[in-house]
Motif scaffolding. Structure first.
Motif, PDB file in Angstrom:
ATOM      1  N   SER A  30     -31.946  -4.300 -29.283  1.00 14.21           N
ATOM      2  CA  SER A  30     -32.955  -5.082 -28.554  1.00 14.21           C
ATOM      3  C   SER A  30     -32.392  -5.698 -27.276  1.00 14.21           C
ATOM      4  O   SER A  30     -33.150  -6.083 -26.388  1.00 14.21           O
ATOM      5  N   SER A 162     -34.780 -18.878 -30.983  1.00 17.17           N
ATOM      6  CA  SER A 162     -34.461 -18.090 -32.179  1.00 17.17           C
ATOM      7  C   SER A 162     -33.802 -16.761 -31.798  1.00 17.17           C
ATOM      8  O   SER A 162     -33.957 -15.757 -32.500  1.00 17.17           O
ATOM      9  N   ASN A 163     -33.050 -16.767 -30.703  1.00 13.08           N
ATOM     10  CA  ASN A 163     -32.289 -15.559 -30.324  1.00 13.08           C
ATOM     11  C   ASN A 163     -31.351 -15.135 -31.452  1.00 13.08           C
ATOM     12  O   ASN A 163     -31.049 -13.955 -31.596  1.00 13.08           O
ATOM     13  N   GLY A 165     -31.989 -14.815 -34.363  1.00 15.34           N
ATOM     14  CA  GLY A 165     -32.736 -13.936 -35.271  1.00 15.34           C
ATOM     15  C   GLY A 165     -32.610 -12.461 -34.929  1.00 15.34           C
ATOM     16  O   GLY A 165     -32.990 -11.606 -35.723  1.00 15.34           O
ATOM     17  N   ASN A 166     -32.074 -12.153 -33.748  1.00 14.73           N
ATOM     18  CA  ASN A 166     -31.850 -10.742 -33.409  1.00 14.73           C
ATOM     19  C   ASN A 166     -30.577 -10.204 -34.062  1.00 14.73           C
ATOM     20  O   ASN A 166     -30.267  -9.017 -33.941  1.00 14.73           O
ATOM     21  N   TYR A 206     -45.844 -10.589 -33.178  1.00 12.03           N
ATOM     22  CA  TYR A 206     -45.140  -9.401 -32.679  1.00 12.03           C
ATOM     23  C   TYR A 206     -46.058  -8.183 -32.567  1.00 12.03           C
ATOM     24  O   TYR A 206     -45.581  -7.061 -32.462  1.00 12.03           O
ATOM     25  N   GLU A 282     -35.684  -3.742 -33.079  1.00 11.17           N
ATOM     26  CA  GLU A 282     -35.402  -5.194 -33.060  1.00 11.17           C
ATOM     27  C   GLU A 282     -35.548  -5.800 -34.446  1.00 11.17           C
ATOM     28  O   GLU A 282     -36.408  -5.415 -35.223  1.00 11.17           O
ATOM     29  N   SER A 284     -36.106  -9.690 -36.026  1.00 10.15           N
ATOM     30  CA  SER A 284     -36.425 -11.084 -35.695  1.00 10.15           C
ATOM     31  C   SER A 284     -36.439 -11.861 -37.011  1.00 10.15           C
ATOM     32  O   SER A 284     -37.486 -11.978 -37.650  1.00 10.15           O
ATOM     33  N   LYS A 286     -36.475 -14.691 -39.786  1.00 13.84           N
ATOM     34  CA  LYS A 286     -37.100 -16.012 -39.976  1.00 13.84           C
ATOM     35  C   LYS A 286     -36.267 -16.781 -41.007  1.00 13.84           C
ATOM     36  O   LYS A 286     -35.715 -16.169 -41.932  1.00 13.84           O
TER      37      LYS A 286
END
Ligand SMILES: C[S@@+](CC[C@H](N)C(=O)[O-])C[C@H]1O[C@@H](n2cnc3c(N)ncnc32)[C@H](O)[C@@H]1O
Length: 321
Positions: A30, A162-163, A165-166, A206, A282, A284, A286
């Motif tokens: 990503s 929340s970068n 989360g990548n 998303y 990607e 993401s 949580k």
């Protein structure tokens, strides 16, 4: 039969694309979404009501700016290092407040996107001329390495949006451990983490009806076409989002709608995609407090304070050690 790349000395982008598209299942990172077009599309995403993350974190920073700025400056001068700064819209709330409090600091935004960093530097210089800004273009890991060799100044490290989360959990732990190694007593890591919630809300964030996230996801193929002389037909791919409420992981895919062959001329690489084969693009992740606490503990960091948006949709965690 897939061919080997003809280039011997590949850039990181070329190497990662080559490896990712030859792997099974296929994947692309990503971090390569963000060229000029990707930056613009992401700014549009941040403006959409379904992408609640930006508004929620903006609300936290705006509501608690006095307390946060006081916490940052309470132990004297510091470097405000922001990893993956993007357009810095939320950070500017803190920068303004720090100026208001006449704090002594240098703002060091770091971003892989040269375009983003240039725009951010220009806008901060124009809007907040009293801020001393010294950006760095590169990946998180390159930036941490550089910062490690730099100086012993007090550091406040921002990792918003929340970068984190990548990154998969093992990568996040490695990353947080590297940050921990850079930190001295009195340094702070200020980390934004999107929270587990109604799975539908996450899917909607998303998978907007306007198709902006789909365009953003497909931009990685557009970028490969442009930079590696490839012939991906973007219409032959479907943007697909998946969220697993058990582990809190949202994943984005590009799904090939038909059997197809793509040629990447610059790499002399031919890729075969079967109908409905995926390219994972990607993750993401949580979170909840327990998960963030665990990640921190693995990296020898302690949660010192938690700021929430009031709806528990998004939280900012203050880590010390
Ligand atoms: C999702 S945006 C978030 C921007 C900002 N932190 C916010 O909260 O609005 C991610 C930003 O991080 C940058 N980025 C993504 N992966 C990166 C990496 N591995 N190293 C450095 N920057 C990265 C992107 O260029 C983009 O500007």
């Amino acid at each position: 039969m897939q061919q080997s790349p003809k280039t011997i000395k590949l850039t990181d982008f070329e190497k990662d694309v080559c490896e990712g598209l030859r792997d099974f299942p296929k994947h692309l990172s990503s971090k390569y979404f963000y060229d000029e077009t990707g930056d613009e599309l992401f700014q549009k995403i941040m403006g959409m009501p379904t992408y609640y993350l930006t508004q929620a974190e903006y609300k936290i920073l705006n509501h608690h700016k006095v307390e946060i700025a006081e916490m940052f400056s309470s132990k004297g001068p510091f470097e405000l290092i922001e990893l993956g700064a993007g357009d810095g819209k939320k950070t500017k709330v803190l920068l303004e407040e720090l100026c208001e409090q006449q704090s002594d600091f240098t703002y060091i935004p770091i971003d892989i996107s040269e375009n983003s960093l240039e725009q951010l530097t220009n806008s901060v210089t124009y809007e907040l001329p009293q801020v001393n800004i010294d950006g760095f273009q590169g990946t998180y890991f390159e930036a941490l390495k550089k910062l490690g060799n730099r100086n012993q100044k007090r550091k406040i490290i921002l990792f918003l949006g929340s970068n984190i989360g990548n990154l998969k959990h093992n990568q996040a732990i490695d990353f947080l451990s590297e940050i921990r190694q850079l930190m001295q007593p009195n340094d702070i890591l200020f980390l934004g983490a999107d929270q587990k919630k109604n799975p539908q809300t996450i899917l909607d964030a998303y998978n907007d009806k306007e198709g902006i996230t789909a365009q953003f996801n497909k931009n990685i193929l557009h970028r490969i076409n442009k930079e590696l002389d490839a012939n991906f037909d973007l219409d032959k791919f479907l943007h697909w989002e998946n969220y697993d409420p058990e582990n809190g992981t949202a994943k984005s895919y590009l799904v090939s709608k038909e059997d197809q062959i793509v040629y990447l001329e610059k790499l002399n690489l031919t890729i075969h995609l079967k109908a409905w084969e995926t390219i994972h693009t990607e993750i993401s992740q949580k979170y909840d407090d327990d998960m963030v606490h665990w990640l921190g503990k693995e990296a020898r960091l302690t949660i010192h304070r938690i700021f929430s948006d009031g709806k528990e949709a998004f939280k900012d965690y203050v880590f010390t050690f």
